[in-house]
Design an enzyme around this catalytic site. Structure first.
Site, PDB file in Angstrom:
ATOM      1  N   ALA A   1       0.823  -1.203   0.000  1.00 22.36           N
ATOM      2  CA  ALA A   1       0.000   0.000   0.000  1.00 22.36           C
ATOM      3  C   ALA A   1       0.865   1.264   0.000  1.00 22.36           C
ATOM      4  O   ALA A   1       0.549   2.256  -0.678  1.00 22.36           O
ATOM      5  CB  ALA A   1      -0.937  -0.001   1.207  1.00 22.36           C
TER       6      ALA A   1
ATOM      7  N   LEU B   1       2.204   1.821  -3.500  1.00 25.43           N
ATOM      8  CA  LEU B   1       1.136   2.340  -4.364  1.00 25.43           C
ATOM      9  C   LEU B   1       0.881   3.822  -4.087  1.00 25.43           C
ATOM     10  O   LEU B   1       0.654   4.607  -5.010  1.00 25.43           O
ATOM     11  CB  LEU B   1      -0.145   1.529  -4.157  1.00 25.43           C
ATOM     12  CG  LEU B   1      -0.122   0.085  -4.673  1.00 25.43           C
ATOM     13  CD1 LEU B   1      -1.372  -0.660  -4.227  1.00 25.43           C
ATOM     14  CD2 LEU B   1       0.015   0.047  -6.189  1.00 25.43           C
ATOM     15  N   ARG B   2       0.924   4.202  -2.829  1.00 25.33           N
ATOM     16  CA  ARG B   2       0.743   5.616  -2.474  1.00 25.33           C
ATOM     17  C   ARG B   2       1.889   6.471  -3.027  1.00 25.33           C
ATOM     18  O   ARG B   2       1.660   7.548  -3.574  1.00 25.33           O
ATOM     19  CB  ARG B   2       0.695   5.744  -0.943  1.00 25.33           C
ATOM     20  CG  ARG B   2       0.549   7.184  -0.438  1.00 25.33           C
ATOM     21  CD  ARG B   2       0.684   7.228   1.071  1.00 25.33           C
ATOM     22  NE  ARG B   2       1.995   6.762   1.506  1.00 25.33           N
ATOM     23  CZ  ARG B   2       2.325   6.562   2.775  1.00 25.33           C
ATOM     24  NH1 ARG B   2       1.430   6.727   3.740  1.00 25.33           N
ATOM     25  NH2 ARG B   2       3.551   6.142   3.095  1.00 25.33           N
ATOM     26  N   GLU B   3       3.101   5.953  -2.914  1.00 25.49           N
ATOM     27  CA  GLU B   3       4.265   6.722  -3.373  1.00 25.49           C
ATOM     28  C   GLU B   3       4.258   6.875  -4.890  1.00 25.49           C
ATOM     29  O   GLU B   3       4.599   7.930  -5.424  1.00 25.49           O
ATOM     30  CB  GLU B   3       5.546   6.019  -2.922  1.00 25.49           C
ATOM     31  CG  GLU B   3       6.728   6.949  -2.739  1.00 25.49           C
ATOM     32  CD  GLU B   3       6.623   7.829  -1.502  1.00 25.49           C
ATOM     33  OE1 GLU B   3       7.488   8.703  -1.344  1.00 25.49           O
ATOM     34  OE2 GLU B   3       5.674   7.645  -0.702  1.00 25.49           O
TER      35      GLU B   3
END
Length: 548
Positions: free
Chosen positions: A365, A368-370
């Site tokens: 997660a 994916l955020r980065e």
């Protein structure tokens, strides 16, 4: 030059920040921060890819769309032309699946005196097991215990695991390492001859036992030799397409399909152990997958049709460090052992943004955020976006030559493309890896259908909503042995009075009554990539940004 010019500037930033990161580990996430990260960025929490099943015993259960389509499809069998009165084979125990769980079940059932047939979709050994790099989790050290392993596993599964099944897993784990060693598996050892172990993410002790980065391949070499040496009958290129029940709804065998001739093979069995693996080749959420070519959820489809209870099927594991460059290696995983040995995960500017030993769901997660909302990913010429796994940290921490000594397989694969992982970071992106849910089992691997057992990834409950690294290999061997032993001791002694596929007919009638028409038949058996393409990571993170 190993990386294209557009990626070189980011590689240089990683190199420049490396020494500053040496003794500056990123803090672990708090419980609340981890929950928020998963809720906002992990694919499990995206509503768009889930559906509630509309038919069968699992009606109302949430599953990935791609799986729902298969479950809600008619059988690939021509029921009218199939004669069950004259089985092609009769056996005490039929094992379906030629990976680690299936081979272990077959060996154990044979060891306990049962006549065994092992049927497998591809060749014996072709499975996810042979690709397992990291190791087997077992509490073999003096400072460890099954109780600590139990707590780590429950926490990693978000406390949704079935407690007594986890208890069986952790208590049997040290025995499994000993059993494999006695069969001839050569685990890594320290200079004092004790096992070399490392600490995978989410574990609190060094309990992963490995054979360099080729753990699964070495184990399957030994186990497949054992199957051949014991004379167990193996039907290769013969996937199961439907379970056979008796008149009382108890399992009585399976119908196989000969991939060479297309003809059906009827096997009557006193008990069936399914070890058919996972869902990866359906590409839930459009992610690349690490799974072998036959991982098309066949066991889930057949078991559901026969009224087996499913558990946690909406929870899919995305391994955080799948290869994102070079594109020829898309789907290959980079072992969690790399991070255990000191490889940090950093963004395009060489900045840490997550602790390297967070659990797989949290780390995936965070990447994916980065790569999405924060815009800190590294884009490749082919449209992939990823983060860096800074593998040169391993030699910086452990001394020159540590990487090559521990990760010879990874070193070899990347050097073919001009990348030296001991000197250069590797680009990674979350890759579909594991089916956390499956068919519900008890401590013996039994399902709610008498004489039907599950072992390995097809089973649900052991890992809850998220699996810890190194718990999959121990899972397949623990429940391969448990299901193999219990089925050999408790299979149906008398032939079934009737072999039936009435449950398949009833399923198809229900589909008609509900007006459900998918346009396909199932199980899938093998994926068809001619008209479909998995999403690139750029497309996926753009979808996340748009959703927010």
């Amino acid at each position: 030059m190993s990386y294209p010019s557009g990626m070189r500037a980011s590689v240089e930033k990683v190199e420049q920040t490396r020494k500053a990161r040496l003794n500056n580990e990123f803090p672990r996430l708090s419980v609340d921060d981890k929950a928020a990260l998963l809720r906002n960025h992990h694919p499990d929490f995206r509503e768009g890819d889930k559906l509630n099943l509309r038919c069968g015993v699992n009606k109302g259960e949430r599953v990935p769309k791609v799986l729902a389509e298969l479950i809600e499809s008619p059988s690939r069998l021509n029921l009218a032309s199939l004669d069950l009165t004259k089985p092609d084979y009769k056996t005490d125990v039929l094992v379906i699946g030629g990976g680690g769980g299936g081979v272990t079940a077959a060996l154990t059932a044979h060891e306990h005196g049962a006549k065994v047939i092992l049927a497998t979709k591809l060749r014996l050994g072709d499975s996810n097991t042979i690709m397992a790099e990291g190791g087997i989790a077992a509490a073999t050290l003096a400072e460890d215990s099954p109780a600590i392993h139990y707590i780590d596993t429950m926490a990693g599964g978000r406390f949704k695991n079935i407690p007594d099944v986890v208890e069986a897993l952790v208590n049997d784990a040290p025995f499994i390492v000993d059993w494999l060693t006695k069969l001839g598996v050569v685990f890594d050892r320290k200079a004092d001859a004790n096992y070399f172990t490392h600490m995978p993410a989410g574990h609190s002790r060094k309990r992963s036992h490995s054979i360099k980065d080729l753990t699964g391949l070495e184990i399957m070499r030994v186990l497949c030799d054992e199957v051949r040496n014991k004379g167990i009958e193996v039907l290769e290129f013969s996937p199961a397409v439907e379970l056979i029940l008796d008149g009382d709804g108890r399992c009585a065998g399976a119908v196989l399909e000969d991939l060479d001739t297309g003809r059906n093979i009827v096997v009557e069995a006193g008990a069936v152990v399914m070890a058919t693996g996972g869902i990866g080749r359906l590409h839930p959420n459009g992610f690349p997958t690490s799974n072998h070519y036959g991982a098309t959820a066949d066991g889930i489809v057949m078991a559901s049709r026969a009224s087996a209870k499913l558990l946690y099927m909406e929870y899919i594991q995305y391994h955080p460090t799948g290869v994102a460059w070079p594109e020829q290696m898309l789907g290959l995983l980079l072992s969690e052992a790399l991070r255990a040995q000191g490889a940090y995960v950093v963004n395009c500017d060489g900045e840490q943004f997550v602790n390297r030993l967070e659990t797989r769901d949290a780390l995936a997660a965070a990447i994916l955020r980065e790569c999405g909302p924060r815009g800190k990913g590294v884009e490749t010429p082919t449209g992939m976006v990823g983060a860096w796994l800074d593998t040169p940290m391993i030699d910086l921490i452990g001394g020159e030559g540590t990487f090559l000594r521990r990760f010879a397989g990874i070193d070899h694969r990347f050097k073919k493309y001009g990348i030296n992982p001991a000197k250069e970071p590797l680009l990674v992106y979350p890759t579909q890896h594991y089916q956390n849910g499956g068919v519900a089992i008890n401590v013996h691997g039994e399902t709610n259908i008498p004489y039907l057992y599950m072992a390995g990834e097809v089973a649900g409950g052991v890992h809850g909503h998220n699996r810890l690294g190194a718990n999959s290999l121990v899972d397949i061997f623990v429940f391969g042995r448990r299901s193999g032993r219990h089925s050999a001791e408790n299979y149906r002694r008398k032939p079934a009075e009737k072999l039936s596929l009435d449950h398949v007919s009833a399923h198809q009638e229900e589909l008609k009554a509900l007006g459900i028409s998918s346009g396909i038949t199932s199980p899938m058996i093998l994926p068809d990539y001619r008209f479909e393409k998995a999403l690139t990571s750029t497309q996926y993170v753009n979808e996340i940004v748009e959703a927010e």
